[in-house]
Design a protein around this motif. Structure first.
Motif, PDB file in Angstrom:
ATOM      1  N   ARG A  63      74.007  25.585  92.727  1.00  0.00           N
ATOM      2  CA  ARG A  63      72.654  25.303  92.228  1.00  0.00           C
ATOM      3  C   ARG A  63      71.988  26.617  91.837  1.00  0.00           C
ATOM      4  O   ARG A  63      71.924  27.557  92.632  1.00  0.00           O
ATOM      5  CB  ARG A  63      71.832  24.599  93.291  1.00  0.00           C
ATOM      6  CG  ARG A  63      70.382  24.423  92.910  1.00  0.00           C
ATOM      7  CD  ARG A  63      69.581  23.835  94.054  1.00  0.00           C
ATOM      8  NE  ARG A  63      69.433  22.402  93.885  1.00  0.00           N
ATOM      9  CZ  ARG A  63      68.741  21.636  94.732  1.00  0.00           C
ATOM     10  NH1 ARG A  63      68.194  22.171  95.794  1.00  0.00           N
ATOM     11  NH2 ARG A  63      68.634  20.353  94.526  1.00  0.00           N
ATOM     12  N   ILE A  64      71.488  26.665  90.600  1.00  0.00           N
ATOM     13  CA  ILE A  64      70.838  27.875  90.097  1.00  0.00           C
ATOM     14  C   ILE A  64      69.403  27.946  90.625  1.00  0.00           C
ATOM     15  O   ILE A  64      68.637  27.001  90.491  1.00  0.00           O
ATOM     16  CB  ILE A  64      70.815  27.886  88.557  1.00  0.00           C
ATOM     17  CG1 ILE A  64      72.239  27.847  87.994  1.00  0.00           C
ATOM     18  CG2 ILE A  64      70.084  29.117  88.027  1.00  0.00           C
ATOM     19  CD1 ILE A  64      72.285  27.647  86.487  1.00  0.00           C
ATOM     20  N   PHE A  65      69.055  29.103  91.218  1.00  0.00           N
ATOM     21  CA  PHE A  65      67.689  29.265  91.717  1.00  0.00           C
ATOM     22  C   PHE A  65      66.938  30.406  91.035  1.00  0.00           C
ATOM     23  O   PHE A  65      65.731  30.562  91.230  1.00  0.00           O
ATOM     24  CB  PHE A  65      67.695  29.483  93.239  1.00  0.00           C
ATOM     25  CG  PHE A  65      68.372  30.743  93.695  1.00  0.00           C
ATOM     26  CD1 PHE A  65      67.681  31.943  93.775  1.00  0.00           C
ATOM     27  CD2 PHE A  65      69.718  30.733  94.045  1.00  0.00           C
ATOM     28  CE1 PHE A  65      68.297  33.106  94.197  1.00  0.00           C
ATOM     29  CE2 PHE A  65      70.344  31.891  94.476  1.00  0.00           C
ATOM     30  CZ  PHE A  65      69.643  33.081  94.545  1.00  0.00           C
ATOM     31  N   LYS A  66      67.641  31.199  90.224  1.00  0.00           N
ATOM     32  CA  LYS A  66      66.967  32.317  89.552  1.00  0.00           C
ATOM     33  C   LYS A  66      67.740  32.708  88.303  1.00  0.00           C
ATOM     34  O   LYS A  66      68.963  32.838  88.339  1.00  0.00           O
ATOM     35  CB  LYS A  66      66.862  33.525  90.493  1.00  0.00           C
ATOM     36  CG  LYS A  66      66.230  34.776  89.874  1.00  0.00           C
ATOM     37  CD  LYS A  66      64.764  34.575  89.537  1.00  0.00           C
ATOM     38  CE  LYS A  66      64.137  35.831  88.937  1.00  0.00           C
ATOM     39  NZ  LYS A  66      62.724  35.604  88.525  1.00  0.00           N
ATOM     40  N   THR A  67      67.017  32.865  87.199  1.00  0.00           N
ATOM     41  CA  THR A  67      67.607  33.325  85.948  1.00  0.00           C
ATOM     42  C   THR A  67      67.095  34.725  85.647  1.00  0.00           C
ATOM     43  O   THR A  67      65.900  34.993  85.800  1.00  0.00           O
ATOM     44  CB  THR A  67      67.244  32.379  84.790  1.00  0.00           C
ATOM     45  OG1 THR A  67      67.727  31.069  85.087  1.00  0.00           O
ATOM     46  CG2 THR A  67      67.845  32.844  83.478  1.00  0.00           C
TER      47      THR A  67
END
Length: 677
Positions: free
Chosen positions: A296-300
């Protein structure tokens, strides 16, 4: 011990109010793990976290700092989150990926309310968290009062895990309430095991009993032991503490001094033994064991040398570099390190990893997992503060739009708005500093200087009376000329009724094919009326006209209609309308009267207030407020509510404004239009 696999990598977020000492605590944890040779200090600008120019300049976190560290053979990732409420989106997003949160706060009862929104977020999502009361070496520390104040803003019971040993006003060590062992701090070294001082034995017994009673609320066997006066085994207590933390039933409380290395080893011990494994975190987030790999992506982040990086938590399975994910192919896998991220060939369950160059991936997305969607992802925070901006150099508009889009990808609480009505690019955010940091990043990372000003308030104008008017356009310039002739009636409409065009032509005075052109000319004029603003709530009726069989055309009738409107609108008693917003201000009940004074001081109308649903001890004040008064509302609100007050808003209606206030708006608009030529 809750069945966790200690060998799996774990992750924890450090969160808490601005200035509570999160970055200092991260530094102390790294130093205690021997990951860094010396403990840096914020004031010396030599900490591992807050290394960006924007953070150094403000001596505060303005983005999450990710650090990987090994401690006693276990792999950990710490995410040091910004404490300022203006950067809270990053903190919320990071909390959705970790096994537990360390909530850092100061030993000041008056500042306990600053932790309330954060604790609410954690409890609503059942994220395990513990409290670390920092700076206990400051003068006048009131630990018991602080704990009571914190309990008042926490839905979960706060369970003290240790009691302080004092030497006068100074806290020099602690007694662990489970092992009943006493320790004396030794800065830079492990604490000394000492005999429990006689002066603290009574306090220790009272605190231990409170801890046991809290644990017994969730363990019937322990409750039976307490009722029968049986001393519970220590292993049972340790198991209960770990299980209750994992289930977000209790909040264990520790204390210390991050800057002076007090209580840090004790905190490490709690993290190692009590924080749940990533398998438990995956289950809590709805990702069952087994099946396709999931992250799960939490920061770009858009990095200078690596391009777009999507920081994510692996919650199931394993990912590899060059792997195809959805519409993209991974170009580089990176894990957090002390200095810069390290490239790795693969990432497994529990690891925090950055996926390189997944152009279509966004913060909150689930990678892998056969298209599973994370429906519980927190929505972007409401927009609260705005600036209109334009590139300093002509021709940089496209570059500016692309850079702003990237900043909004990195922090979803930025919102970009293209206001076609006034030709403005507007950047929305969480406050003044939030937007200033964005401007600094535009300059340092994208080489873009910008000019800013307050966004134009979307005033409108309308009319109060009806007027019949004649518009005629005749031009002869050799060959076919131009001829259009119209008679129209302009009338006011009820508020909110919009624009209506009617045609009452009889006998072909204006041929049917030219009537749409008449409407087009009227609509074109309404974009900028007599006062310089878009016109609303009027009706225009085409009553008569004439034409020329050769010289009439669509363009001629469109021009005639504009001429009629330009001549008639000033005679219709034009009036300025300002947008009125429906605003819901949320504050702790102690600050409700201050919120009401803010509203009345900004020409607002209070509609009422009530307890905020789901928020114990908070009120929600409803009001109408002119949009012209909203510019720095969040700045004043936060300054009067210790930073925790916030609001939501939506457009509600237009309202007449007259007198000097209206004259000033019209003058400013005319000056702006004159500059545009």
């Amino acid at each position: 011990m809750t069945g966790k696999t200690v060998s799996l990598p774990r992750a924890a977020a450090l969160v808490g109010p601005f200035s509570s000492g999160k970055t200092s605590l991260l530094e102390a944890l790294l130093f205690r793990a021997e990951a860094i040779p010396r403990q840096g200090r914020i004031k010396d600008s030599n900490t591992v976290g807050d290394s960006s120019a924007e953070a150094r300049a403000r001596m505060m976190s303005v983005e999450p700092n990710l650090v990987g560290v090994d401690y006693l053979g276990e792999k950990w990732t710490f995410i040091d989150c910004p404490g300022s409420v203006e950067f809270q989106q990053d903190a919320y997003n990071a909390l959705m990926a970790v096994d537990a949160a360390i909530v850092v706060c100061e030993p000041d009862p008056a500042r306990a309310v600053m932790v309330a929104p954060l604790l609410k977020f954690l409890d609503d999502r059942k994220i395990p968290h513990l409290l670390f009361i920092n700076k206990i070496d400051t003068a006048g520390t009131r630990l018991r009062e602080t704990l009571e104040a914190l309990q008042a803003v926490s839905e979960r019971p706060l369970v003290l895990r240790e009691v302080p040993i004092r030497d006068g006003e100074q806290i020099t060590g602690f007694v662990d309430l489970v092992s009943e062992r006493a320790y004396q701090y030794r800065p830079g070294q492990a604490s000394d095991l000492i005999k429990i001082p006689d002066s603290i034995k009574d306090d220790e017994q009272v605190a231990r009993q409170e801890m046991l009673e809290h644990l017994a609320d969730f363990d019937d066997h322990l409750m039976e032991e307490l009722l029968e006066d049986i001393a519970p085994p220590k292993d049972e207590l340790y198991d209960d503490l770990a299980k209750d933390l994992a289930d977000d039933l209790i909040v264990p409380v520790f204390f210390g001094s991050a800057e002076h290395d007090g209580g840090v080893t004790r905190l490490w011990k709690a993290l190692r033994h009590d924080v749940p494994a990533p398998t438990a975190t995956a289950a809590r987030l709805g990702f069952a064991n087994g099946g396709a790999p999931v992250a799960r992506i939490f920061k770009t982040v858009h990095a200078a040398h690596t391009g777009k990086l999507s920081w994510a938590r692996v919650l199931r399975g394993e990912f590899a570099d060059a792997q195809t994910l959805g519409d993209g192919k991974v170009s580089g896998l990176y894990v957090p390190a002390i200095a810069t991220p390290s490239k790795v060939p693969k990432a497994s369950l529990g690891e925090v990893v950055a996926f390189g160059r997944l152009d279509h991936a966004a913060t909150g997305d689930v990678l892998g997992g056969d298209g599973q969607i994370a429906s519980d992802w927190p929505k972007p925070l409401d927009s609260l503060f705005a600036l209109a901006l334009e590139a300093e150099k002509k021709g940089d508009d496209v570059k500016l739009s692309g850079a702003l889009t990237k900043l909004a990808e990195e922090d979803p609480s930025y919102r970009l708005e293209q206001n076609a009505e006034f030709g403005e690019t507007v950047l929305w955010g969480q406050g003044e500093i939030h937007l200033l940091v964005a401007l600094e990043r535009l300059k340092s990372r994208f080489g873009l200087g910008v000019v800013t000003h307050k966004p134009t308030v979307p005033h409108k104008e309308t009319i109060r009376k009806s007027v019949p008017v004649h518009g005629r356009h005749k031009k002869q310039s050799g060959g076919h000329g131009q001829f259009g002739d119209v008679h129209i009636e302009i009338r006011p409409q009820p508020r909110g009724a919009g624009f209506v065009f009617e045609d009452k032509i009889v006998g072909g005075a204006v041929p049917r094919q030219y009537i749409p052109a008449v409407e087009d000319g009227i609509v074109d004029f309404l974009r900028q009326g007599a006062l310089g603003f878009p016109v609303v709530d009027i009706a225009v009726t085409l009553t008569d006209g004439s034409y020329h069989s050769v010289d009439s055309s669509d363009m001629a009738f469109k021009t005639a209609a504009r001429i009629a409107m330009a001549e008639g609108m000033p005679q219709c008693d034009p009036v300025l309308l300002e947008p009125i917003l429906a605003v819901e201000i949320s504050v702790p009940a102690d600050f409700t009267s201050k919120a009401q004074r803010i509203i009345t001081g900004r020409r607002g109308q209070i509609l009422g207030f009530d307890g905020k649903e789901g928020w114990n001890g908070w009120d929600q004040v409803s009001a109408y407020l002119p949009q012209a008064e909203m510019g720095d509302l969040i700045v004043e609100l936060r300054s009067l509510t210790m930073g925790v007050g916030t609001f939501g808003w939506r457009f509600d209606h237009l309202q007449e404004v007259s007198g000097r206030a209206a004259e000033k708006v019209v003058e400013t608009r005319k000056e702006a239009l004159a500059k545009k030529g």
